[in-house]
Design an enzyme around this catalytic site. Sequence first.
Site, mmCIF file in Angstrom:
data_model
loop_
_atom_site.group_PDB
_atom_site.id
_atom_site.type_symbol
_atom_site.label_atom_id
_atom_site.label_comp_id
_atom_site.label_asym_id
_atom_site.label_seq_id
_atom_site.Cartn_x
_atom_site.Cartn_y
_atom_site.Cartn_z
ATOM 1 N N GLY A 148 0.904 -1.125 0.015
ATOM 2 C CA GLY A 148 0.053 0.000 0.041
ATOM 3 C C GLY A 148 1.001 1.205 0.003
ATOM 4 O O GLY A 148 2.069 1.334 0.644
ATOM 5 N N ALA A 149 0.761 2.194 -0.914
ATOM 6 C CA ALA A 149 1.469 3.433 -1.091
ATOM 7 C C ALA A 149 1.871 4.009 0.280
ATOM 8 O O ALA A 149 3.249 4.223 0.470
ATOM 9 C CB ALA A 149 1.036 4.190 -2.184
ATOM 10 N N GLN A 182 -5.578 -8.872 -2.398
ATOM 11 C CA GLN A 182 -5.676 -7.793 -1.146
ATOM 12 C C GLN A 182 -7.034 -7.311 -0.710
ATOM 13 O O GLN A 182 -7.348 -7.139 0.478
ATOM 14 C CB GLN A 182 -4.935 -6.506 -1.626
ATOM 15 C CG GLN A 182 -3.494 -6.641 -1.778
ATOM 16 C CD GLN A 182 -3.119 -6.893 -3.186
ATOM 17 O OE1 GLN A 182 -3.674 -7.534 -4.014
ATOM 18 N NE2 GLN A 182 -1.770 -6.429 -3.514
ATOM 19 N N ASP A 209 -1.367 4.675 -6.328
ATOM 20 C CA ASP A 209 -0.215 4.736 -6.189
ATOM 21 C C ASP A 209 0.728 5.656 -6.585
ATOM 22 O O ASP A 209 1.893 6.116 -5.957
ATOM 23 C CB ASP A 209 0.459 3.162 -6.628
ATOM 24 C CG ASP A 209 -0.016 1.951 -5.959
ATOM 25 O OD1 ASP A 209 -1.013 1.473 -6.079
ATOM 26 O OD2 ASP A 209 0.548 1.653 -5.072
ATOM 27 N N ASN A 235 -2.984 2.600 -10.149
ATOM 28 C CA ASN A 235 -3.456 1.931 -8.936
ATOM 29 C C ASN A 235 -3.523 0.570 -9.222
ATOM 30 O O ASN A 235 -3.254 0.068 -10.332
ATOM 31 C CB ASN A 235 -4.809 2.325 -8.625
ATOM 32 C CG ASN A 235 -5.202 1.994 -7.136
ATOM 33 O OD1 ASN A 235 -4.512 1.937 -6.115
ATOM 34 N ND2 ASN A 235 -6.412 1.210 -6.895
ATOM 35 N N LYS A 236 -3.891 -0.473 -8.325
ATOM 36 C CA LYS A 236 -3.759 -1.851 -8.528
ATOM 37 C C LYS A 236 -4.493 -2.361 -9.628
ATOM 38 O O LYS A 236 -5.476 -1.948 -10.106
ATOM 39 C CB LYS A 236 -4.476 -2.247 -7.134
ATOM 40 C CG LYS A 236 -4.574 -3.962 -7.290
ATOM 41 C CD LYS A 236 -3.084 -4.866 -7.373
ATOM 42 C CE LYS A 236 -2.025 -4.078 -6.495
ATOM 43 N NZ LYS A 236 -0.941 -4.773 -6.734
#
Length: 355
Positions: free
Chosen positions: A46-47, A195, A236, A246-247
């Site tokens: 997680g960023a 996640q 991110d 992002n993911k």
Amino acid sequence: MVQTIEWTDGKVRMLDQTLLPREIGYIDCADYHMVAECIKKLCIRGAPAIGIAAAMGIALGAQEIRAKDFNGFMKGLETVFNTLLSTRPTAVNIKWAVERMKRFLMERKNEPAEKLKTLLIEESIRVLNEDIEINRAIGRWGAQFIRDGDTVITHCNAGSLATGGYGTATGPIRVAVEQGKKIQVIADETRPVLQGCRLTAWELMQDNIPVTLITDNTAGALLRKGEINLAIVGTDRTVANGDVANKIGTYSLAVLCKENGVPFYVAAPLSSIDFSIPSGELIPIEERGPEEVTHIFDCHIAPEGVKVRNLAFDVTPAKYITGIITEKGVFRPEDLHKLNVRGVDLNAFMLKGNY
Ligand code: MRU
């Protein structure tokens, strides 16, 4: 709420997220190499959380430096900075943490090395505490877009576990619940590392926030049926034109939201915004090993020897994004760059909700 990371007894203690939800275990990192390994292996992820880990890793690395003069001290830290920067390329928060710690040191050039070592520990703890406050502010700004009775979809984990606490995407959800709104959360499971399933569903259940787990490919069907009112995800790295990394799977979700008229929000602390990059194609995208796709935990699920692509992140173009929720307010992606201009009246172009 779970504690993801803390500085304790001269070590960095992390909740090992690879074990969740089957086991709650902690890792005590005694040196910066261990911190870097934990970031690479997703024990912490997680960023914002890896930004905090990097800041604490720098403080740990500083304790090993023998140089007494400022230049020698900085030279010794260069290896620490580079090791941490090499762990994960997409989240800008590691670079953000390195730059913050460097700036902090440059402003204290005249302090003796021993004093700097203590000051770096204090600064890294400040990074952690500030992150929690920032998430609460994101929560307050974002909750105005959540109505009583809404169902909110989220992707990956941008919760307490991905931050110092409270979460970015879960911030508005938590505030809405604190305001007494009866809401539901839909968590995408988020293949390949799950996640959403292992972390988001778990942490929301810990805090009694109603959550329903779906496979990633179910989101479209529920959006089409009108069962989802809005989406909130983390990031991110968000860049100057409002494009969002992002993911992996975030882009597909954003396109599906647009197609079905569902607002799509991105929760982005300023530490995740990289104004030095003009647009999304320039964001480095991490590709990870094939075993995350061919295996679930220790179980091999793919044919032996199959070719695999495992992109950890994707980029969602700004045109799919309704608003970017920061600690300074909520903005249209095309207005985001104004946050980087001194003296601009942010109120003039802030998005406002009705709830
Ligand atoms: O690979 P991960 O688990 O580090 O990816 C995390 C995400 O993509 C999160 O959505 C992002 O870092 C935002 S966390 C507040």
